[in-house]
Design an enzyme around this catalytic site. Structure first.
Site: not given
Ligand SMILES: [Zn+2]
Length: 748
Positions: A510-511, A514, A517
């Protein structure tokens, strides 16, 4: 659901957009200063200039705690002088001398804020906390003094009004629009008297919401639940019971047992506790937190906060706080968010009733002669889950070694999808010896950025997991991203293998979503770069990246038993996937209820909020709001009740009118996973397409357009409802829950 913070505070978020001039380029601020006869002071000390380390990485070895206050104060003075120069520029306002100049201003402040707020989150000290308390209100006031400056606004407005006649790139146009609308949203178009009232409301809201946060925290931390007998805690492990005895003694109740309340309405000890009366006692203490049952009572604060927010919205001509607060969201209006959630209610309510019936049967089979209550729910749900799915989470953990999960899992997937390559480096200063650094290489072999990985729990770190930047990508500054991921994985004792729970494996993916992105940012301006996107969009790319954690090709590459080296059996993963649809009436229901409750508070008019003038009326409003939803709220209470709903009442804005974002981004995520799987899964072509249409776009375009460019259509809620087990996959086409069309998707 992951706790996640991109920008550390509102002040830092505001300032993260600010930035100095790289050599060679024309500097609109310096030019303006010369022409207006304003002198801009020079900074001194570490933060006065860009770091000379690779990628401008922070030189933690060169920074001391006592550098921060002088650096903040100097940086604010410089920023202020820069703003004065922009305002006093004798030349007529242009995009370059006003909008770009603003974007470039405050660079030193951005530099010090990023490092400071990174450390207060992940490696704080008493002194750093003290500095934070001292500096935060000053940063807020500093920010307000710029966004509410009428002379500055007149220049911005002149450029904005003339935009049709100006030739600009789409990114320039977005920057102009965001700058203008941001100032309007802050109050630039209001009268002087209205602006003063807004400032007063902001200050009052800061005080009230800080007070709310402190009371809600005290109602949790200062009120452990005390049990008289060891038998009350039957079912807990011996070490947990000993900890409860020690904790009681520490709290002044020697010979008794104390359990500390945790954040959410449900409490983690409940499933293990055999004694039903003790379960009820623990649950009720949690449920009645800060509602006047004990010394703590936040109900009056809530009503005052709601009224002030509604008053502020009314000053802007808006019917309610939700309409005002959602101006920059993907969903745009409260109605879109509400329609999105309300369409789930019938299936969700039916699921809640079905699950309750199943639990009642289990209770009966167990010899109980009572109906299931919230304090019984997880005890029986977990038992059925374990029997039905034969899960053994401890056995699973033996396949997840931290370094392998990161390098052979997270990085491997990024290599396959995007062509990235990672090289560990040990030459850069870090703020804690447990932080690892990597150079990230792009698909063409060039350097893409720098990645810091800070995995372990420690007392100096706050809870949760998050990502942010030490340096943002920007063509204006010619900077590449320097990104960190922070997690809270328990550190193994020295000499033991560092294993990771399945939950934390997902959090790592998940992290890193980011981080991707941020790494693929392709923007000229920092304030539009990478993860600088709407609250109900930013969690989307990170959630999508979680899909690769259990993708067979990735899994077989990283999930190896720490002793035997054997690859994790697929059957173990299949069980996890199957079990993920279990108990969604509760797991998902409590989140939907909290999100709807948030919107009910945010939808009050000033008059409606003012009418909640007694604590009893606040109780009644909450109860009626929840009842109206049609969900089984007595069996499945919301994840947070209003009286301890920190997301929405702690902090001047927080997640108010925004708790739905978790659900909204899950819709985008599940729909995107479906697209990936329908198009061949883990391929470079798919990765490149996602990078091109979504991950590289930052905040430069309409979010619905971005999604459409990726998926070829508007987002569809069906895959999310399937994933939650609320509709079966093959029934989706004719389900009454959703016909696949999402309300409010027709933007542009
Ligand atoms: Zn996140």
């Amino acid at each position: 659901m992951k706790a996640h913070i991109l920008a550390t505070t509102a002040a830092a978020a505001l300032l993260s957009a600010c930035t100095t001039a790289p050599g060679g380029e024309m500097d609109p601020i310096a030019d303006a200063a010369v022409d207006a006869g304003i002198s801009i002071p020079n900074g001194t000390g570490y933060f006065a200039s860009d770091s000379d380390l690779p990628f401008q990485a922070p030189n933690f070895d060169a920074i001391s705690q006592e550098d921060y206050i002088p650096a903040f104060e100097q940086a604010m003075r410089i920023h202020k002088a820069e703003i004065e120069a922009i305002k006093a520029n004798p030349a007529p306002p242009t995009f370059s001398n006003t909008i770009v100049a603003l974007e470039k201003s405050g660079r030193m402040l951005g530099r010090v804020s990023r490092v400071f707020f990174a450390l207060t989150g992940s490696n704080t000290t008493d002194r750093l906390d003290e500095i934070n308390t001292e500096i935060s209100p000053k940063l807020t006031a500093h920010g307000d003094s710029i966004t509410l400056d009428p002379v500055l606004f007149q220049r911005v407005k002149a450029v904005y009004d003339n935009r049709a006649a100006t030739s600009m790139t789409p990114e320039d146009a977005t920057l102009l629009e965001n700058t203008y609308e941001g100032m309007v949203h802050a109050g630039a178009l209001l009268t002087e008297a209205q602006r003063e009232r807004v400032k007063a409301i902001n200050t009052e809201l800061t005080t009230l919401t800080t007070e709310f946060g402190q009371q809600a925290k005290a109602a949790m931390a200062d009120q452990p639940v005390i049990f008289d007998n060891r038998s009350d805690l039957a079912g807990l492990s011996d070490s947990d019971i000993k900890a409860a005895a020690d904790f009681a003694a520490e709290k002044g109740f020697p010979g008794k047992y104390a359990i500390a309340l945790q954040n959410t309405t449900q409490q983690p000890s409940l499933p293990s506790m055999e004694n039903r009366a003790a379960r009820e006692k623990l649950f009720m203490a949690s449920f009645h937190r800060a509602d006047g049952t004990t010394d703590f009572d936040t109900r009056q604060l809530i009503a005052e906060i709601a009224e002030l927010r509604a008053e502020k919205a009314a000053l802007f001509g808006q019917p309610d706080w939700a309409t005002y607060a959602m101006w920059d969201r993907m969903a745009e209006t409260p109605k879109t968010a509400l329609d999105f959630m309300e369409q789930m209610v019938p299936a969700l309510a039916a699921t809640q009733r079905r699950e309750a019936a199943m639990l009642n049967a289990a209770i009966k089979a167990d010899g109980g002669n009572y109906e299931v209550k919230p304090w019984d729910w997880y005890r029986y749900a977990n038992r059925i889950k374990a029997e039905q799915f034969d899960l053994d989470e401890d056995a699973m953990t033996e396949y997840f070694q931290l370094d392998k999960v990161l390098e052979d899992g997270v990085f491997y997937a990024a290599g396959k999808l995007y062509g990235l390559r990672f090289e560990r480096r040990t030459d850069l200063p870090v703020y804690h010896p447990d932080v690892w650094t990597y150079t990230v290489f792009d698909r063409d072999g060039s350097e893409l950025g720098l990645f810091y990985f800070d995995p372990f729990q420690r007392p100096s770190k706050r809870g949760g997991a998050w990502m942010s930047n030490f340096v943002d990508q920007s063509f204006l500054w010619d900077t590449k991203p320097v990104i960190y991921n922070v997690l809270n994985i328990p550190k193994a004792p020295a000499g033991e293998p560092q294993l990771v729970s399945f939950d934390n494996v997902n959090t790592m993916f998940h992290e890193f979503g980011h981080a991707l992105h941020g790494f693929f940012a392709d923007q000229r301006y920092e304030s539009l770069s990478g993860t600088a996107t709407a609250r109900d969009f930013v969690e989307y790319p990170s959630q999508v990246n979680e899909v690769w954690a259990t993708y067979p090709e990735v899994l077989s590459n990283y999930a190896k038993h720490y002793q035997t080296g054997e690859t994790i059996p697929q059957a173990m993963i299949d069980k996890i996937e199957a079990a993920s649809k279990f108990n969604q009436g509760y797991d998902f229901g409590e989140v939907v209820e909290a999100a709807l409750l948030d919107m009910k508070w945010a939808a009050l008019s000033k008059e409606e909020a003012a009418a909640l003038d007694t604590p009893a009326k606040v109780d009644a409003f909450e109860r009626n709001s929840l009842k109206e939803l049609g969900l089984e709220i007595d069996l499945v209470p919301p994840r947070y009740r209003s009286t301890y709903f920190n997301h929405i009442f702690s902090g001047p804005t927080g997640y108010s009118a925004g708790y739905y974002s978790y659900l909204w981004t899950e819709m985008l995520d599940r729909d995107s996973r479906k697209w990936f799987m329908e198009n061949g899964g883990l391929t470079r072509a798919n990765g490149d397409h996602y990078r091109e249409t979504v991950l590289s776009r930052g905040g430069t375009m309409d979010y619905f357009k971005m999604f459409e460019n990726f998926a070829g259509r508007a987002p569809d809620v069906t895959p999310m409802l399937e994933a939650r087990g609320l509709i079966a996959g093959d029934e989706a086409a004719d389900s009454e829950v959703s016909d696949g069309a999402l309300p409010g998707t027709a933007t542009e």
